[in-house]
Design a protein around this motif. Structure first.
Motif, PDB file in Angstrom:
ATOM      1  N   ASP A  82       0.817  -1.218   0.000  1.00  0.00           N
ATOM      2  CA  ASP A  82       0.000   0.000   0.000  1.00  0.00           C
ATOM      3  C   ASP A  82       0.850   1.267   0.000  1.00  0.00           C
ATOM      4  OD1 ASP A  82      -2.591  -1.145  -0.054  1.00  0.00           O
ATOM      5  OD2 ASP A  82      -2.370  -1.724   2.038  1.00  0.00           O
ATOM      6  N   ASP A  83       2.175   1.103   0.033  1.00  0.00           N
ATOM      7  CA  ASP A  83       3.062   2.271   0.068  1.00  0.00           C
ATOM      8  C   ASP A  83       3.573   2.655  -1.313  1.00  0.00           C
ATOM      9  OD1 ASP A  83       2.733   2.203   2.811  1.00  0.00           O
ATOM     10  OD2 ASP A  83       4.508   0.948   3.124  1.00  0.00           O
ATOM     11  N   PHE A  84       3.300   1.808  -2.324  1.00  0.00           N
ATOM     12  CA  PHE A  84       3.696   2.172  -3.688  1.00  0.00           C
ATOM     13  C   PHE A  84       2.867   3.374  -4.146  1.00  0.00           C
ATOM     14  CE2 PHE A  84       5.075  -2.300  -3.740  1.00  0.00           C
ATOM     15  CZ  PHE A  84       6.314  -2.187  -4.375  1.00  0.00           C
ATOM     16  N   ARG A  85       3.446   4.156  -5.049  1.00  0.00           N
ATOM     17  CA  ARG A  85       2.721   5.279  -5.657  1.00  0.00           C
ATOM     18  C   ARG A  85       2.366   4.900  -7.098  1.00  0.00           C
ATOM     19  NH1 ARG A  85       7.242   7.371  -3.469  1.00  0.00           N
ATOM     20  NH2 ARG A  85       8.120   7.748  -5.542  1.00  0.00           N
ATOM     21  N   GLU A  86       1.382   5.588  -7.649  1.00  0.00           N
ATOM     22  CA  GLU A  86       0.939   5.248  -9.016  1.00  0.00           C
ATOM     23  C   GLU A  86       2.099   5.272 -10.008  1.00  0.00           C
ATOM     24  OE1 GLU A  86      -2.569   7.123 -10.511  1.00  0.00           O
ATOM     25  OE2 GLU A  86      -3.649   6.877  -8.627  1.00  0.00           O
ATOM     26  N   GLU A  87       3.032   6.207  -9.812  1.00  0.00           N
ATOM     27  CA  GLU A  87       4.158   6.326 -10.763  1.00  0.00           C
ATOM     28  C   GLU A  87       5.156   5.167 -10.646  1.00  0.00           C
ATOM     29  OE1 GLU A  87       4.897   9.504  -7.467  1.00  0.00           O
ATOM     30  OE2 GLU A  87       3.190   8.632  -8.557  1.00  0.00           O
ATOM     31  N   ASP A  88       4.994   4.311  -9.631  1.00  0.00           N
ATOM     32  CA  ASP A  88       5.855   3.125  -9.511  1.00  0.00           C
ATOM     33  C   ASP A  88       5.453   2.029 -10.502  1.00  0.00           C
ATOM     34  OD1 ASP A  88       7.489   4.100  -7.427  1.00  0.00           O
ATOM     35  OD2 ASP A  88       5.984   3.560  -5.925  1.00  0.00           O
ATOM     36  N   GLU A  89       4.234   2.122 -11.036  1.00  0.00           N
ATOM     37  CA  GLU A  89       3.847   1.136 -12.053  1.00  0.00           C
ATOM     38  C   GLU A  89       4.706   1.350 -13.296  1.00  0.00           C
ATOM     39  OE1 GLU A  89       0.280  -0.206 -15.069  1.00  0.00           O
ATOM     40  OE2 GLU A  89      -0.266   1.131 -13.425  1.00  0.00           O
ATOM     41  N   LEU A  90       5.276   0.263 -13.807  1.00  0.00           N
ATOM     42  CA  LEU A  90       6.158   0.355 -14.976  1.00  0.00           C
ATOM     43  C   LEU A  90       5.353   0.679 -16.235  1.00  0.00           C
ATOM     44  CD1 LEU A  90       8.329  -2.756 -14.092  1.00  0.00           C
ATOM     45  CD2 LEU A  90       9.117  -0.379 -14.046  1.00  0.00           C
ATOM     46  N   ASP A  91       6.001   1.406 -17.156  1.00  0.00           N
ATOM     47  CA  ASP A  91       5.362   1.708 -18.441  1.00  0.00           C
ATOM     48  C   ASP A  91       6.167   1.050 -19.564  1.00  0.00           C
ATOM     49  OD1 ASP A  91       7.607   3.280 -18.839  1.00  0.00           O
ATOM     50  OD2 ASP A  91       6.557   5.195 -18.550  1.00  0.00           O
ATOM     51  N   GLU A  92       5.915   1.483 -20.807  1.00  0.00           N
ATOM     52  CA  GLU A  92       6.544   0.820 -21.961  1.00  0.00           C
ATOM     53  C   GLU A  92       8.070   0.933 -21.987  1.00  0.00           C
ATOM     54  OE1 GLU A  92       4.742   4.777 -23.434  1.00  0.00           O
ATOM     55  OE2 GLU A  92       4.234   3.185 -22.010  1.00  0.00           O
ATOM     56  N   ASN A  93       8.637   1.794 -21.150  1.00  0.00           N
ATOM     57  CA  ASN A  93      10.097   1.886 -21.077  1.00  0.00           C
ATOM     58  C   ASN A  93      10.686   0.943 -20.030  1.00  0.00           C
ATOM     59  OD1 ASN A  93      10.227   4.112 -22.984  1.00  0.00           O
ATOM     60  ND2 ASN A  93       9.257   5.310 -21.365  1.00  0.00           N
ATOM     61  N   GLY A  94       9.829   0.192 -19.344  1.00  0.00           N
ATOM     62  CA  GLY A  94      10.285  -0.687 -18.272  1.00  0.00           C
ATOM     63  C   GLY A  94      10.440  -2.126 -18.727  1.00  0.00           C
ATOM     64  N   VAL A  95      10.794  -2.968 -17.766  1.00  0.00           N
ATOM     65  CA  VAL A  95      11.065  -4.377 -18.054  1.00  0.00           C
ATOM     66  C   VAL A  95       9.764  -5.180 -18.257  1.00  0.00           C
ATOM     67  CG1 VAL A  95      11.214  -5.123 -15.638  1.00  0.00           C
ATOM     68  CG2 VAL A  95      12.579  -6.280 -17.362  1.00  0.00           C
ATOM     69  N   MET A  96       8.645  -4.645 -17.757  1.00  0.00           N
ATOM     70  CA  MET A  96       7.322  -5.225 -18.052  1.00  0.00           C
ATOM     71  C   MET A  96       6.283  -4.129 -17.925  1.00  0.00           C
ATOM     72  SD  MET A  96       5.680  -7.157 -14.754  1.00  0.00           S
ATOM     73  CE  MET A  96       6.553  -8.681 -14.791  1.00  0.00           C
ATOM     74  N   TYR A  97       5.186  -4.277 -18.659  1.00  0.00           N
ATOM     75  CA  TYR A  97       4.115  -3.275 -18.532  1.00  0.00           C
ATOM     76  C   TYR A  97       2.790  -3.862 -19.003  1.00  0.00           C
ATOM     77  CZ  TYR A  97       4.437  -1.934 -23.596  1.00  0.00           C
ATOM     78  OH  TYR A  97       4.431  -1.901 -24.969  1.00  0.00           O
ATOM     79  N   VAL A  98       1.702  -3.249 -18.549  1.00  0.00           N
ATOM     80  CA  VAL A  98       0.358  -3.700 -18.922  1.00  0.00           C
ATOM     81  C   VAL A  98       0.044  -3.137 -20.306  1.00  0.00           C
ATOM     82  CG1 VAL A  98      -2.086  -3.765 -18.284  1.00  0.00           C
ATOM     83  CG2 VAL A  98      -0.336  -3.695 -16.493  1.00  0.00           C
TER      84      VAL A  98
END
Length: 305
Positions: A82-98
């Protein structure tokens, strides 16, 4: 008004035999005496669907499931989900993304290990943690009637430098133990000899059920597209292959990646929460007021006669 039965629950209950139904009731009995502390993830899933998901993974061993459910709450709090922030979700520049959806309309994850270039052990752990949060955000996007994720694993440009055992040992046990029954399959595209070498090292870390869900698309991206028709990342991978053949590496590298899917928390539709109480309309479940009242409200959605 009376709450509708959750679509997944209806299917699941129909498929249970008498012994499995008895196990579910026994587990509910144990939890009524020693309830799990409430965590925000409980708000995102019909309670009985969640209990059945864990029971199924534990082969309907009630004692083991009861213990795992309590351990999961402890893990969730210790890991700081619950301490993660929305910007911690990886995007297309990351190692995985939705990105994109499967053939039934559930969100899919694209894994691009070529983007994994870390220099320290701490960076490996941080990268794995952000992957865990990205998986959770994918689960929250699930529409009614879905609970399993398909992963498109693009092995393009993966070399031995991406074989990061610190990262693997941080990520794989968490996904296996804390997200049971969540993986539909992994479709591996752009395989080559070094991927097979990496697979021989990583596969022993995987649960047998997970290993069986890994599909190497020997006929290439077109084989994966025959399963996930029109998937934006697979179409992109085909364009890259064509550009490489016709125009060279520089032209292929300029092709833009399909962007991350927008975050739409469709678990609310699945939970029917909009009709239960306006207090549940919060930006993400991680910002929800963690009240026991929320848990009891949500339980009403799945009451069985």
């Amino acid at each position: 008004g009376s709450a509708m039965m959750h679509p997944l629950l209806e299917d699941r209950l129909k498929s249970l035999n008498t012994e499995e139904r008895f196990c579910l009731r026994r587990l509910e009995g144990r939890l009524s005496i020693e309830p799990e502390p409430f965590i925000s993830a409980h708000a995102c899933e019909c309670r009985e669907v969640r209990l059945l998901r864990w029971l199924n993974t534990e082969l309907y061993n009630v004692d083991s499931t009861f213990r795992k459910l309590h351990e999961h709450v402890t893990w969730w709090l210790d890991y700081g989900m619950d301490d993660f922030r929305e910007e911690d979700e990886l995007d297309e520049n990351g190692v995985m993304y939705v990105c994109g959806e499967d053939e039934r309309g559930a969100p899919t994850i694209v894994a691009r290990p070529c983007m994994h270039n870390v220099k320290t052990k701490q960076e490996s752990i941080l990268s794995a943690r952000r992957c865990v949060y990205t998986v959770q955000r994918c689960i929250e996007r699930m529409p009614p009637g879905h609970e399993r994720i398909t992963i498109v694993y693009d092995a393009k440009d993966v070399g031995i430098r991406q074989l990061d055992l610190v990262f693997c040992k941080e990520l794989i046990p968490v996904l296996t133990n804390q997200f049971p029954g969540r993986l539909a399959r992994v479709l591996v595209i752009n395989t080559h000899w070094s991927v097979r070498n990496c697979w021989s090292i990583v596969s022993p870390l995987l649960h047998p059920d997970t290993r069986e869900r890994v599909v190497f698309c020997q006929r290439g991206t077109s084989e994966a597209l025959s399963i996930l028709t029109g998937h934006p990342y697979l179409l992109h991978a085909l364009q890259v292959q064509q550009a490489l053949r016709q125009k060279g590496a520089a032209a292929a590298a300029r092709l833009p990646l399909p962007p991350r899917s927008p975050y739409v928390p469709r678990w609310r539709e699945a939970m029917n929460v909009g009709e239960i109480t306006p207090s549940l309309r919060c930006p993400t479940p991680h910002n929800c007021l963690q009240e026991e009242r929320l848990a009891t409200t949500i339980d009403t959605c799945s009451s069985i006669p």
